[in-house]
Design a protein around this motif. Structure first.
Motif, short mmCIF file in Angstrom:
data_model
loop_
_atom_site.label_atom_id
_atom_site.label_comp_id
_atom_site.label_asym_id
_atom_site.label_seq_id
_atom_site.Cartn_x
_atom_site.Cartn_y
_atom_site.Cartn_z
N ASP A 183 -6.07 -39.60 41.11
CA ASP A 183 -5.30 -39.21 40.12
C ASP A 183 -4.42 -37.91 40.45
OD1 ASP A 183 -5.80 -41.57 38.55
OD2 ASP A 183 -7.65 -40.31 37.47
N ALA A 184 -4.49 -37.86 41.73
CA ALA A 184 -3.57 -36.82 42.26
C ALA A 184 -2.59 -37.28 43.45
CB ALA A 184 -4.54 -35.71 42.98
N SER A 185 -1.28 -37.31 43.09
CA SER A 185 -0.31 -37.80 43.92
C SER A 185 1.02 -37.07 43.89
CB SER A 185 -0.01 -39.46 43.45
OG SER A 185 0.91 -39.72 44.26
N PRO A 186 1.57 -36.59 45.01
CA PRO A 186 2.96 -35.94 44.80
C PRO A 186 3.96 -36.82 44.30
CG PRO A 186 2.39 -36.32 47.29
CD PRO A 186 1.09 -36.98 46.15
N VAL A 187 3.87 -38.05 44.12
CA VAL A 187 4.80 -39.04 43.92
C VAL A 187 4.32 -39.71 42.62
CG1 VAL A 187 6.05 -41.26 44.53
CG2 VAL A 187 5.22 -39.54 46.24
N PRO A 188 5.09 -39.88 41.36
CA PRO A 188 4.89 -40.61 40.20
C PRO A 188 4.26 -42.05 40.42
CG PRO A 188 6.68 -39.40 39.80
CD PRO A 188 6.46 -39.39 41.29
N THR A 189 3.14 -42.50 39.84
CA THR A 189 2.57 -43.60 40.23
C THR A 189 2.47 -44.50 38.85
OG1 THR A 189 0.39 -42.60 39.73
CG2 THR A 189 1.02 -42.41 41.88
N PRO A 190 2.04 -45.92 38.98
CA PRO A 190 2.05 -46.38 37.81
C PRO A 190 0.61 -46.13 36.88
CG PRO A 190 2.09 -48.00 39.51
CD PRO A 190 2.02 -46.78 40.00
N ASN A 191 -0.48 -45.40 37.22
CA ASN A 191 -1.34 -44.75 36.71
C ASN A 191 -0.78 -43.66 35.56
OD1 ASN A 191 -3.57 -46.00 36.99
ND2 ASN A 191 -4.66 -44.49 38.03
N ASP A 192 0.26 -43.01 36.29
CA ASP A 192 0.81 -41.65 35.51
C ASP A 192 1.34 -42.38 33.99
OD1 ASP A 192 0.35 -39.69 37.28
OD2 ASP A 192 1.90 -40.23 38.48
N ALA A 193 1.95 -43.35 34.21
CA ALA A 193 2.51 -44.10 33.01
C ALA A 193 1.57 -44.62 32.06
CB ALA A 193 3.41 -45.39 33.37
N ILE A 194 0.40 -45.18 32.63
CA ILE A 194 -0.84 -45.69 31.75
C ILE A 194 -1.28 -44.46 30.97
CG2 ILE A 194 -3.03 -46.74 31.77
CD1 ILE A 194 -2.06 -48.50 34.03
N PHE A 195 -1.74 -43.38 31.74
CA PHE A 195 -2.50 -42.44 31.03
C PHE A 195 -1.44 -41.78 30.01
CE2 PHE A 195 -5.09 -41.58 35.07
CZ PHE A 195 -5.92 -42.68 34.85
N ALA A 196 -0.19 -41.54 30.29
CA ALA A 196 0.67 -40.69 29.30
C ALA A 196 0.83 -41.57 28.20
CB ALA A 196 1.89 -40.70 30.10
N GLY A 197 0.88 -42.79 28.21
CA GLY A 197 0.82 -43.75 27.05
C GLY A 197 -0.45 -43.63 26.07
N ILE A 198 -1.52 -43.40 26.85
CA ILE A 198 -2.86 -43.49 26.16
C ILE A 198 -2.88 -42.00 25.49
CG2 ILE A 198 -5.30 -43.51 26.32
CD1 ILE A 198 -5.02 -45.68 28.57
N THR A 199 -2.64 -41.13 26.42
CA THR A 199 -2.49 -39.66 25.64
C THR A 199 -1.61 -39.50 24.44
OG1 THR A 199 -2.99 -38.96 28.14
CG2 THR A 199 -2.51 -37.25 26.38
N THR A 200 -0.26 -40.00 24.82
CA THR A 200 0.60 -40.20 23.68
C THR A 200 -0.15 -40.79 22.37
OG1 THR A 200 2.36 -40.07 24.91
CG2 THR A 200 2.89 -40.68 22.71
N ALA A 201 -0.73 -41.56 22.46
CA ALA A 201 -1.07 -42.46 21.26
C ALA A 201 -2.53 -41.42 20.58
CB ALA A 201 -1.78 -43.72 21.56
N ALA A 202 -3.18 -40.78 21.55
CA ALA A 202 -4.22 -40.10 21.01
C ALA A 202 -3.67 -38.64 20.34
CB ALA A 202 -5.11 -39.86 22.16
N ALA A 203 -2.70 -38.16 21.04
CA ALA A 203 -2.11 -36.95 20.34
C ALA A 203 -1.41 -37.29 18.98
CB ALA A 203 -0.92 -36.25 21.38
N GLN A 204 -0.96 -38.69 18.85
CA GLN A 204 -0.04 -38.80 17.66
C GLN A 204 -1.26 -38.69 16.49
OE1 GLN A 204 2.04 -42.24 18.49
NE2 GLN A 204 3.61 -41.03 19.52
N ILE A 205 -2.51 -38.72 16.58
CA ILE A 205 -3.60 -38.51 15.64
C ILE A 205 -3.31 -37.25 14.62
CG2 ILE A 205 -6.17 -38.50 15.06
CD1 ILE A 205 -6.36 -40.46 17.29
N VAL A 206 -2.98 -36.15 15.60
CA VAL A 206 -2.84 -34.88 15.18
C VAL A 206 -1.44 -34.62 14.85
CG1 VAL A 206 -3.06 -32.59 15.56
CG2 VAL A 206 -5.02 -34.20 16.08
#
Length: 513
Positions: A183-206
């Protein structure tokens, strides 16, 4: 020349073998992640029914409203589950983003562009830099997702043998760089998109308006990739290279070192693809530079702008562009119809993830509807305030917990989907941004991956290793990767804590505190 390979002492390899065997047995007992999330939904139903019957409620710190737990097993819960099932899946934040990104990455990968870049990265370096080159290539290789293992691990063995070093060591370095630095890459990866989406959904609880960009950890990722490559280099030279069992079997097949070299056409194609990328970036900068640019936000802001909101599409376009230029030159793209065909192949490869997303999307929707997440977050945050637990201690406890879970649940998207709905809101309530919690998760999701036999790529790496050493087993590979994984996790954690202490932004528009 044949050398005698030393046999590990009973205090070394057998202990590792026993530990790995336990991990493997326990991990194999777990259901497939798809069923795991349905099981979690069932558990959530029972928990919500008990809490609702007890009249459990909390006061939301975000708006001061009283939030009461709702019973998922009630008639209203059943109606919600049935009526929203399709919408839950369709609106799951990572869904559209990951499909768009993967279409562009698929073109770059399947035309041979990414493999060519990796070959250049590990072949055109002097012997003194080969360890760092292979390690750093491992962090960059994540743009190719699972293909990184298939492409780079055998290339690592070839690169080391080409400079007169042990191919066994090359395989270990390449595999660990990918797995424990995933999960450490100098270039944006598909994982970055997945994690950001899940984090967004969790953050919207608050905060219902919360949004976490796929490049919210970009600055931290760039620094992490360099630091981890340096750690791998140091541990390899100071520890692994001292091992007496690095010689390949006498009858191990000879490698065709020519596989590392690019043909004249491939080199020409790489130059053209690089030029196309440079031109595209220059055009983008020219369009964004004016304060009145339509890609800027209100008041000329870049942080909150159409540019960053559409960064997933931009990443897909850039990968698609270099892939098309490269493929047209080497012949892997012969006609325009080949481009959508390659995109389709990439999306097909993502089918297992999309099926898993269906189960994850339902679980997260149920979690949000029942308000169990709100209660857990508020209660945990209150406990942290009451006990006065230092934030650094909380970070370390979360890191240890997630690292242990990662040994059994090696799917990053699955583990983050389970942990994010609790950890992200909880830490938001003690003033820790969701992007910071996500950065912490990256460390835990990567560190122990190289040592767990539950990862399918562990078995794949073992197969490559057995090409040079037939008697290698699970414990053998784990004994090689363990020092690297421990050192990487330790240093990466220290980097995170220093980053947080200094208040350096994690990415564009993503403050660490």
């Amino acid at each position: 020349m044949t050398t005698t390979r030393s046999t590990p002492t009973p205090q070394e390899l057998p202990r590792i073998v026993r530990a790995m065997a336990v991990v493997e047995r326990v991990g194999n007992a777990l259901p497939h992640p798809f069923w795991l999330f349905w099981a979690l939904s069932a558990i959530l139903g029972v928990v919500s029914a008990c809490l609702a019957a007890a009249g459990v409620s909390v006061v939301s710190p975000s708006d001061g409203e009283t939030v009461t737990v709702r019973n998922l097993l009630s008639g209203d819960g059943l109606a919600m589950a049935v009526s929203t099932m399709v919408d839950n899946f369709a609106t799951f934040p990572p869904m559209a983003t990951i499909v768009v990104v993967i279409m562009g990455v698929a073109v770059a990968e399947r035309t041979g562009f990414l493999a060519a870049v990796m070959r250049v990265g590990v072949s055109r370096v002097p012997a003194s830099l080969v360890v760092f080159a292979v390690a750093f290539a491992g962090t960059v290789a994540h743009v190719a997702s699972a293909a990184a293992y298939i492409i780079l691990v055998p290339l690592g063995g070839l690169a080391f043998r080409a400079v007169g070093r042990s191919p066994i060591l090359g395989i270990v370095v390449a595999y660990t760089a990918i797995a424990s630095g995933y999960d450490a890459s100098p270039v944006p990866t598909p994982n970055d998109a997945i994690f950001a989406g899940i984090t967004t959904a969790a953050a919207q609880i608050v905060d219902p308006a919360a949004y976490v960009s796929p490049i919210s950890n970009w600055y931290f990722n760039i620094a992490s990739s360099v630091v981890l490559a340096l750690v791998i280099t140091a541990v390899t030279r100071l520890v692994l290279s001292k091992r007496p069992d690095l010689d390949a079997d006498p009858d191990a097949p000879d490698d065709d070192i020519a596989q590392l070299q690019l043909s004249a056409r491939e080199r020409s194609a790489l130059r053209l693809a690089g030029l196309a990328l440079l031109v595209a970036l220059i055009v983008l900068v020219a369009v964004v530079s004016p304060a009145s640019s339509p890609l800027r936000g209100e008041g000329g802001s870049i942080v909150e702008s159409p540019l960053l909101e559409g960064v997933a599409a931009l990443v897909a376009f850039l990968f698609g562009l270099v892939g098309i230029v490269y493929g047209a030159r080497v012949g892997t793209i012969a006609k325009p119809a080949d481009v959508p065909r390659l995109m389709v192949e990439g999306v097909k490869q993502m089918a297992p993830v999309l099926v898993l997303f269906f189960a994850i999307a339902q679980f997260l929707a149920y979690f949000d509807w029942t308000h169990v997440g709100d209660v857990l977050a508020v209660v945990a945050a209150d406990a942290l305030h009451t006990t006065g637990t230092p934030t650094v201690v909380v970070f370390l406890l979360v890191l240890v917990l997630l690292t242990l879970v990662n040994v059994m649940v090696t799917s990053g998207s699955a583990m983050w989907s389970i942990a994010a709905p609790v950890l992200v809101p909880m830490l938001m309530l003690v003033d820790v941004p969701p992007e910071t919690t996500q950065a912490l998760f990256r460390i835990a999701d990567s560190g122990s991956t190289a040592i767990t036999p539950m990862s399918p790529y562990f078995v794949m790496a073992l197969g490559f290793l057995q090409r040079y050493r037939k008697d290698a087993g699970i414990g053998t590979l784990a004994s090689y990767t363990l020092p690297l994984a421990i050192a990487m996790t330790t240093v990466w954690t220290l980097l995170f804590l220093a980053w947080w202490a200094l208040g350096i932004p994690l990415g564009p528009g993503a403050p660490v505190r």
